[in-house]
Enzyme design. Sequence first.
Site, mmCIF file in Angstrom:
data_model
loop_
_atom_site.group_PDB
_atom_site.id
_atom_site.type_symbol
_atom_site.label_atom_id
_atom_site.label_comp_id
_atom_site.label_asym_id
_atom_site.label_seq_id
_atom_site.Cartn_x
_atom_site.Cartn_y
_atom_site.Cartn_z
ATOM 1 N N HIS A 7 20.178 4.036 -32.339
ATOM 2 C CA HIS A 7 19.946 5.436 -31.977
ATOM 3 C C HIS A 7 18.457 5.746 -31.876
ATOM 4 O O HIS A 7 17.654 5.121 -32.542
ATOM 5 C CB HIS A 7 20.492 6.382 -33.058
ATOM 6 C CG HIS A 7 21.881 6.096 -33.479
ATOM 7 N ND1 HIS A 7 22.229 5.744 -34.750
ATOM 8 C CD2 HIS A 7 23.038 6.118 -32.785
ATOM 9 C CE1 HIS A 7 23.521 5.559 -34.831
ATOM 10 N NE2 HIS A 7 24.039 5.770 -33.660
ATOM 11 N N LYS A 20 17.994 13.419 -24.182
ATOM 12 C CA LYS A 20 18.228 13.621 -25.604
ATOM 13 C C LYS A 20 18.666 12.315 -26.283
ATOM 14 O O LYS A 20 19.531 11.606 -25.763
ATOM 15 C CB LYS A 20 19.295 14.704 -25.803
ATOM 16 C CG LYS A 20 19.348 15.179 -27.223
ATOM 17 C CD LYS A 20 19.651 16.653 -27.339
ATOM 18 C CE LYS A 20 19.787 17.003 -28.793
ATOM 19 N NZ LYS A 20 19.276 18.304 -29.122
ATOM 20 N N ASN A 66 12.861 30.393 -37.699
ATOM 21 C CA ASN A 66 12.274 29.238 -37.012
ATOM 22 C C ASN A 66 13.385 28.304 -36.564
ATOM 23 O O ASN A 66 14.173 27.828 -37.369
ATOM 24 C CB ASN A 66 11.349 28.494 -37.983
ATOM 25 C CG ASN A 66 10.965 27.120 -37.489
ATOM 26 O OD1 ASN A 66 10.775 26.904 -36.289
ATOM 27 N ND2 ASN A 66 10.853 26.173 -38.404
#
Length: 547
Positions: free
Chosen positions: A11, A36, A504
Amino acid sequence: MKVLGINALFHDPAAALVVDGETVAAAEEERFSRRKHGHRPVPFAAWELPEMAARWCLAEAGLDVGDLDAVAYSYDPALARPAEELGLDDPWDHLRQDYARRAPGFLASSLPGLDPASVRFVPHHLAHAASAGLASPYLDDADVLVLDGRGESASHLAGHYDRGQVEVFRTQELPHSLGLLYEDVTQHLGFLRSSDEYKVMALASYGRPRFLEELRRSVCATGDGGFRTDPVDWSSLVKPRLPDEEWTSDHADLAASVQHLLEEVLLELAAWLHERSGAPALTLAGGVALNCVANTRLLADSPYDRVWVQPAAGDAGTALGGALHVARAEGEATAPMPGADLGRGWNDAELEAWLTTARLPYDRPADVADEVAACLAANGVVAWFQGRSEYGPRALGHRSLLAHPGHPANLERLNDVKGREQFRPVAPMVREERAAEIFGRGPLPSPYMLFVHDVAPQWRDRIPAVVHVDGTARVQTVAAGDEPLVARVLERFEARTGLPVVVNTSLNTAGRPMVDDPRDALECFGSAPVDLLAIGPFVVRRPGSPR
Ligand SMILES: [Fe+2]
């Protein structure tokens, strides 16, 4: 000594550079390729190398490929065994071994001048372990737990760092794997495996762990530092959910059960390790260590006084860990990582050139932090682009979307900007000195947002946008010494609103990697309903935005 770390195989391909024991640069390939996670975690994509991230790391340090003393590749094909032998249903897994064996040649082709003989294979879980133990401030005396999906033939490692040298006490052989268990339930619940595990964690807080008893029959710690994860017939518990189907309380209950079970097993693994070693601090890495709910449970209920988690705990972190491991193996002293802002950054003149090229009207206010605080106080949404980008999945005040925490609708508003599910929480940032008044149970300070905290009851109604359904929040504490500009936004926002907290969340839109360079920031600002872009000392306003 100059060591380039490479993670490519499973990954999140990434590169990192360690020079004379110091972490100089680290970045994930997805931030460059805008895909991504870099590539899908399938065997036939395992040849892809983090070429752009690697080139950038070298350029950042002013090095040529030929200057490198070693390249650390965070997987050792010599330790692998055939998938059938490991009990894995992965018919193409042999491609991974083949690509890994050929990685020195592939690296030499993609980075001309690289000496294939300089490539060292670092066992995957030693690379994860180093990303925790050696990158942490506790490298002289720290325990380490690697909690992963899989490495060459194991899924976990328990060990100890003594003055920077690792001793491994225990590994858990495949097919038993807490990471793969969590991936299985992620898939069963209709999310993308090896990617959306954090959605299961978020969903868990909406459910009751009513399948715990059944699951314990298949999954448990074995009392010897390891664990067992026998196959689970998920469909006998809850019908599988299709990706676009509404989730139900059954799905939430299954998520809650697996989450609870994971925490139980981790506590037993931690207790065993502490018994064995007695170190005061536990360091964590591996994809499972991104589970902030479990991390808080480990801190609250394990024998350890301190728990430190590598911010890039997933495989991206093995690029850094691999490089640190090789540097140590060569006898070099290494320093803890200086922070998570290890990626790309631009100076003011470069940022202004981007704005000029885009022919955008912009200002350079005297105090960008106060300008942003004013917009936030008027309930504007701000895209915040400052300094070097973050290594790992969390936005920590360098590539962030900021908003007012006092309006409950801002959760939905931000999830709409980002095109994500409405059960996903957004997180608060708070100045370090104000945190203890509002947030409890999790560790303080908590600069990397890897734990959940309880929100004090008297604060829950004041900052509803960041309080999760179970009364918790995933806090980032901000120290003025480390992050002066973010601390000033918080201070100015409090002066205007009386609230020491700002929302945030990462600066990205649906399904895309986090914004990394100025072009990404401008594209994101251009396409998302954001009121103000603060990029370095400059601000760009959406017409009619609050001020
Ligand atoms: Fe891993």
